[in-house]
Design an enzyme around this catalytic site. Structure first.
Site, PDB file in Angstrom:
ATOM      1  N   MET A   1       0.841  -1.198   0.000  1.00 62.09           N
ATOM      2  CA  MET A   1       0.000   0.000   0.000  1.00 62.09           C
ATOM      3  C   MET A   1       0.876   1.249   0.000  1.00 62.09           C
ATOM      4  O   MET A   1       2.103   1.172   0.032  1.00 62.09           O
ATOM      5  CB  MET A   1      -0.927  -0.002   1.214  1.00 62.09           C
ATOM      6  CG  MET A   1      -2.001  -1.072   1.164  1.00 62.09           C
ATOM      7  SD  MET A   1      -3.169  -0.905   2.526  1.00 62.09           S
ATOM      8  CE  MET A   1      -4.168  -2.366   2.243  1.00 62.09           C
ATOM      9  N   CYS A   2       0.233   2.384   0.014  1.00 59.98           N
ATOM     10  CA  CYS A   2       0.922   3.673  -0.061  1.00 59.98           C
ATOM     11  C   CYS A   2       1.425   4.101   1.321  1.00 59.98           C
ATOM     12  O   CYS A   2       1.201   3.427   2.316  1.00 59.98           O
ATOM     13  CB  CYS A   2      -0.028   4.735  -0.602  1.00 59.98           C
ATOM     14  SG  CYS A   2      -0.884   4.225  -2.108  1.00 59.98           S
ATOM     15  N   GLN A   3       2.123   5.226   1.364  1.00 58.49           N
ATOM     16  CA  GLN A   3       2.526   5.815   2.640  1.00 58.49           C
ATOM     17  C   GLN A   3       2.187   7.295   2.645  1.00 58.49           C
ATOM     18  O   GLN A   3       2.197   7.960   1.600  1.00 58.49           O
ATOM     19  CB  GLN A   3       4.011   5.600   2.904  1.00 58.49           C
ATOM     20  CG  GLN A   3       4.352   4.153   3.246  1.00 58.49           C
ATOM     21  CD  GLN A   3       5.628   4.021   4.055  1.00 58.49           C
ATOM     22  OE1 GLN A   3       6.144   4.976   4.625  1.00 58.49           O
ATOM     23  NE2 GLN A   3       6.142   2.809   4.132  1.00 58.49           N
ATOM     24  N   ASN A 108      -4.110   6.210   2.214  1.00 58.23           N
ATOM     25  CA  ASN A 108      -3.372   4.954   2.171  1.00 58.23           C
ATOM     26  C   ASN A 108      -4.346   3.840   2.517  1.00 58.23           C
ATOM     27  O   ASN A 108      -4.967   3.869   3.583  1.00 58.23           O
ATOM     28  CB  ASN A 108      -2.206   4.982   3.175  1.00 58.23           C
ATOM     29  CG  ASN A 108      -1.701   3.593   3.523  1.00 58.23           C
ATOM     30  OD1 ASN A 108      -1.741   2.689   2.709  1.00 58.23           O
ATOM     31  ND2 ASN A 108      -1.241   3.434   4.750  1.00 58.23           N
TER      32      ASN A 108
END
Length: 255
Positions: A1-3, A108
Protein backbone atom coordinates in the site's frame (compact mmCIF):
# COMPACT_ATOMS: atom_id res chain seq x y z
CA UNK A 1 0.00 0.00 0.00
CA UNK A 2 0.92 3.67 -0.06
CA UNK A 3 2.53 5.81 2.64
CA UNK A 4 1.48 9.17 4.05
CA UNK A 5 3.34 12.15 5.45
CA UNK A 6 1.74 15.20 7.03
CA UNK A 7 3.02 18.26 8.86
CA UNK A 8 1.11 20.80 10.93
CA UNK A 9 2.89 23.72 12.66
CA UNK A 10 2.24 26.93 14.56
CA UNK A 11 4.67 28.81 12.32
CA UNK A 12 5.70 28.27 8.67
CA UNK A 13 8.30 25.49 8.60
CA UNK A 14 10.06 23.58 5.85
CA UNK A 15 9.68 19.81 5.52
CA UNK A 16 13.00 19.12 3.75
CA UNK A 17 14.35 16.83 6.50
CA UNK A 18 11.23 14.66 6.79
CA UNK A 19 10.57 14.56 3.05
CA UNK A 20 14.14 13.46 2.33
CA UNK A 21 13.66 10.33 4.41
CA UNK A 22 10.09 9.82 3.21
CA UNK A 23 10.99 10.04 -0.50
CA UNK A 24 13.66 7.37 -0.05
CA UNK A 25 10.83 4.92 0.60
CA UNK A 26 9.52 5.68 -2.88
CA UNK A 27 11.59 2.99 -4.56
CA UNK A 28 14.83 2.62 -2.57
CA UNK A 29 14.22 1.53 1.03
CA UNK A 30 10.65 0.47 0.22
CA UNK A 31 8.62 -0.47 -2.85
CA UNK A 32 6.29 2.53 -3.31
CA UNK A 33 7.31 3.30 -6.90
CA UNK A 34 3.97 4.19 -8.52
CA UNK A 35 4.10 7.97 -8.18
CA UNK A 36 4.21 10.55 -5.45
CA UNK A 37 3.00 14.03 -4.57
CA UNK A 38 3.17 16.82 -2.02
CA UNK A 39 1.05 19.90 -1.31
CA UNK A 40 1.98 23.01 0.69
CA UNK A 41 -0.56 25.50 1.97
CA UNK A 42 0.66 29.09 1.64
CA UNK A 43 -1.96 31.55 2.85
CA UNK A 44 -5.13 30.83 0.89
CA UNK A 45 -3.17 29.14 -1.89
CA UNK A 46 -1.80 25.63 -2.33
CA UNK A 47 1.46 24.76 -4.06
CA UNK A 48 1.13 21.18 -5.40
CA UNK A 49 3.74 18.89 -6.97
CA UNK A 50 2.90 15.42 -8.31
CA UNK A 51 4.79 12.97 -10.50
CA UNK A 52 3.97 9.48 -11.79
CA UNK A 53 7.67 8.54 -11.53
CA UNK A 54 9.09 6.92 -8.41
CA UNK A 55 10.14 9.52 -5.84
CA UNK A 56 13.74 8.27 -5.82
CA UNK A 57 13.98 8.89 -9.58
CA UNK A 58 11.90 12.05 -9.89
CA UNK A 59 13.66 15.37 -10.64
CA UNK A 60 10.68 17.09 -9.04
CA UNK A 61 11.31 15.21 -5.79
CA UNK A 62 14.93 16.36 -5.91
CA UNK A 63 13.67 19.94 -6.16
CA UNK A 64 11.55 19.52 -3.01
CA UNK A 65 14.53 18.09 -1.11
CA UNK A 66 16.59 21.18 -1.94
CA UNK A 67 13.91 23.89 -1.90
CA UNK A 68 12.88 24.82 1.69
CA UNK A 69 9.25 25.79 1.07
CA UNK A 70 7.79 26.94 4.39
CA UNK A 71 4.22 26.07 5.30
CA UNK A 72 2.03 25.39 8.32
CA UNK A 73 0.18 22.55 6.59
CA UNK A 74 1.80 19.94 4.33
CA UNK A 75 0.45 16.64 2.95
CA UNK A 76 2.65 14.19 1.02
CA UNK A 77 2.10 10.72 -0.44
CA UNK A 78 4.11 7.95 -2.09
CA UNK A 79 2.04 5.44 -4.04
CA UNK A 80 1.93 1.68 -4.36
CA UNK A 81 -0.98 1.19 -6.74
CA UNK A 82 -3.88 -1.03 -5.65
CA UNK A 83 -6.61 0.58 -7.77
CA UNK A 84 -6.05 2.70 -10.88
CA UNK A 85 -3.21 2.82 -13.39
CA UNK A 86 0.16 4.43 -12.76
CA UNK A 87 -0.63 7.82 -14.22
CA UNK A 88 -0.43 11.46 -13.20
CA UNK A 89 -4.20 11.72 -12.68
CA UNK A 90 -4.00 9.01 -10.00
CA UNK A 91 -1.22 10.64 -7.96
CA UNK A 92 -2.07 12.01 -4.52
CA UNK A 93 -2.61 14.45 -2.94
CA UNK A 94 -5.85 15.55 -4.58
CA UNK A 95 -7.10 19.14 -4.38
CA UNK A 96 -10.64 20.58 -4.56
CA UNK A 97 -12.39 23.81 -3.50
CA UNK A 98 -15.20 23.95 -0.92
CA UNK A 99 -16.49 26.98 1.03
CA UNK A 100 -13.96 29.21 -0.70
CA UNK A 101 -11.05 27.12 0.57
CA UNK A 102 -8.79 24.55 -1.00
CA UNK A 103 -9.00 21.08 0.50
CA UNK A 104 -6.11 18.65 0.14
CA UNK A 105 -6.46 14.89 0.64
CA UNK A 106 -4.28 11.77 0.55
CA UNK A 107 -5.18 8.16 1.37
CA UNK A 108 -3.37 4.95 2.17
CA UNK A 109 -5.39 1.77 1.89
CA UNK A 110 -7.74 -0.23 -0.29
CA UNK A 111 -11.53 0.10 -0.32
CA UNK A 112 -13.71 -2.79 -1.49
CA UNK A 113 -17.27 -2.47 -2.83
CA UNK A 114 -17.13 1.28 -2.30
CA UNK A 115 -19.48 2.68 -4.94
CA UNK A 116 -21.15 5.81 -3.51
CA UNK A 117 -23.48 7.89 -5.62
CA UNK A 118 -21.93 11.24 -6.52
CA UNK A 119 -24.68 13.72 -7.27
CA UNK A 120 -22.87 17.01 -6.72
CA UNK A 121 -20.03 18.98 -8.31
CA UNK A 122 -17.21 16.83 -6.92
CA UNK A 123 -16.16 14.15 -9.41
CA UNK A 124 -12.99 12.07 -9.76
CA UNK A 125 -10.59 12.80 -12.60
CA UNK A 126 -8.59 9.60 -12.14
CA UNK A 127 -9.65 6.05 -11.34
CA UNK A 128 -8.57 5.52 -7.72
CA UNK A 129 -10.78 4.60 -4.78
CA UNK A 130 -8.93 7.37 -2.94
CA UNK A 131 -10.09 10.22 -5.16
CA UNK A 132 -13.60 8.77 -5.15
CA UNK A 133 -13.57 8.80 -1.34
CA UNK A 134 -12.33 12.40 -1.31
CA UNK A 135 -15.14 13.56 -3.62
CA UNK A 136 -17.65 11.71 -1.45
CA UNK A 137 -16.33 13.34 1.73
CA UNK A 138 -16.67 16.83 0.27
CA UNK A 139 -20.11 16.05 -1.12
CA UNK A 140 -21.36 14.80 2.24
CA UNK A 141 -19.88 17.76 4.14
CA UNK A 142 -21.60 20.17 1.76
CA UNK A 143 -24.90 18.32 2.19
CA UNK A 144 -24.63 18.68 5.96
CA UNK A 145 -23.58 22.33 6.12
CA UNK A 146 -24.70 23.87 2.84
CA UNK A 147 -22.73 26.92 1.71
CA UNK A 148 -21.62 27.93 5.22
CA UNK A 149 -18.24 26.94 6.60
CA UNK A 150 -18.96 25.12 9.90
CA UNK A 151 -17.11 25.44 13.18
CA UNK A 152 -14.18 23.06 13.59
CA UNK A 153 -15.96 21.09 16.33
CA UNK A 154 -19.04 20.54 14.15
CA UNK A 155 -16.93 19.63 11.15
CA UNK A 156 -14.97 17.12 13.18
CA UNK A 157 -18.16 15.34 14.27
CA UNK A 158 -19.45 15.19 10.69
CA UNK A 159 -16.13 13.92 9.37
CA UNK A 160 -16.07 11.23 12.03
CA UNK A 161 -19.41 9.89 10.78
CA UNK A 162 -18.46 10.10 7.09
CA UNK A 163 -15.03 8.53 7.57
CA UNK A 164 -16.40 5.67 9.68
CA UNK A 165 -18.76 4.80 6.84
CA UNK A 166 -15.95 4.80 4.29
CA UNK A 167 -13.62 2.80 6.56
CA UNK A 168 -16.21 0.03 6.78
CA UNK A 169 -15.22 -0.83 3.18
CA UNK A 170 -11.57 -1.50 3.95
CA UNK A 171 -8.36 0.24 4.96
CA UNK A 172 -8.71 4.00 5.25
CA UNK A 173 -5.69 5.86 6.59
CA UNK A 174 -6.07 9.47 5.49
CA UNK A 175 -4.83 13.04 5.76
CA UNK A 176 -7.17 15.96 4.98
CA UNK A 177 -6.62 19.71 5.38
CA UNK A 178 -8.19 23.03 4.44
CA UNK A 179 -5.20 25.06 5.56
CA UNK A 180 -6.60 25.74 9.04
CA UNK A 181 -6.47 22.23 10.53
CA UNK A 182 -5.12 18.80 9.63
CA UNK A 183 -7.64 15.96 9.97
CA UNK A 184 -6.18 12.46 10.25
CA UNK A 185 -7.67 8.98 10.47
CA UNK A 186 -6.03 5.61 11.08
CA UNK A 187 -7.30 2.17 10.06
CA UNK A 188 -4.01 0.30 10.34
CA UNK A 189 -0.73 2.25 10.63
CA UNK A 190 -0.24 5.90 11.49
CA UNK A 191 2.20 7.57 13.89
CA UNK A 192 2.82 11.12 15.03
CA UNK A 193 5.35 13.18 16.93
CA UNK A 194 5.14 16.75 18.25
CA UNK A 195 8.48 18.54 18.31
CA UNK A 196 8.72 21.55 20.60
CA UNK A 197 11.10 23.23 23.04
CA UNK A 198 13.51 21.88 24.21
CA UNK A 199 14.33 20.66 20.69
CA UNK A 200 16.84 17.85 20.15
CA UNK A 201 18.74 16.12 17.37
CA UNK A 202 16.87 13.77 15.05
CA UNK A 203 18.31 11.09 12.76
CA UNK A 204 16.51 9.63 9.74
CA UNK A 205 16.11 5.86 9.66
CA UNK A 206 16.07 5.65 5.83
CA UNK A 207 18.90 8.05 5.05
CA UNK A 208 22.23 9.00 6.61
CA UNK A 209 21.01 12.43 7.62
CA UNK A 210 20.46 14.14 10.95
CA UNK A 211 19.51 17.63 12.10
CA UNK A 212 19.72 19.43 15.42
CA UNK A 213 16.36 21.20 15.58
CA UNK A 214 17.55 23.42 18.44
CA UNK A 215 19.77 25.20 15.90
CA UNK A 216 17.00 25.97 13.41
CA UNK A 217 14.00 26.73 15.66
CA UNK A 218 12.83 29.16 18.31
CA UNK A 219 11.53 28.32 21.76
CA UNK A 220 7.97 29.09 20.58
CA UNK A 221 7.94 26.71 17.60
CA UNK A 222 5.80 23.57 17.62
CA UNK A 223 5.72 21.05 14.76
CA UNK A 224 3.59 17.92 14.46
CA UNK A 225 4.62 15.27 11.93
CA UNK A 226 2.26 12.44 10.98
CA UNK A 227 3.49 9.47 8.98
CA UNK A 228 2.66 5.86 8.10
CA UNK A 229 5.87 4.58 9.65
CA UNK A 230 8.28 6.58 11.90
CA UNK A 231 10.91 8.51 9.96
CA UNK A 232 13.56 8.71 12.67
CA UNK A 233 15.18 6.05 14.84
CA UNK A 234 16.13 8.17 17.86
CA UNK A 235 12.78 9.76 18.72
CA UNK A 236 9.62 8.47 20.40
CA UNK A 237 6.65 8.33 18.02
CA UNK A 238 3.06 7.79 19.19
CA UNK A 239 1.08 5.14 17.35
CA UNK A 240 -2.60 5.70 16.58
CA UNK A 241 -5.23 3.28 17.74
CA UNK A 242 -7.26 1.44 15.10
CA UNK A 243 -10.16 3.64 14.01
CA UNK A 244 -8.74 6.72 15.72
CA UNK A 245 -9.19 10.23 14.33
CA UNK A 246 -6.96 13.10 15.42
CA UNK A 247 -7.17 16.77 14.47
CA UNK A 248 -4.08 18.99 14.57
CA UNK A 249 -4.08 22.80 14.84
CA UNK A 250 -0.91 24.87 15.29
CA UNK A 251 1.18 21.74 15.81
CA UNK A 252 -0.94 20.29 18.61
CA UNK A 253 -3.69 17.70 18.90
CA UNK A 254 -7.12 19.31 19.40
CA UNK A 255 -9.37 17.46 21.85
Amino acid sequence: MCQLLGMNCNTPTDIVFSFTGFATRGGLTDHHRDGWGIAFFEGSGVRTFVDHQAAVESPVAELIKRYPIKSQHVIAHIRKATQGRVTLANCHPFVRELWGRYWVFAHNGDLKNFTPTLDGPFRPVGTTDSELAFCFILQEMRKRFGDTLPLLADLRVALREIVDGIASHGTFNMLLSDGSALYTHCSTNLYYIVRQHPFAKAKLSDEDLSVDFSEVTTTNDRVAVIVTQPLTDNEVWTQYQTGEMKVFVDGAVVD
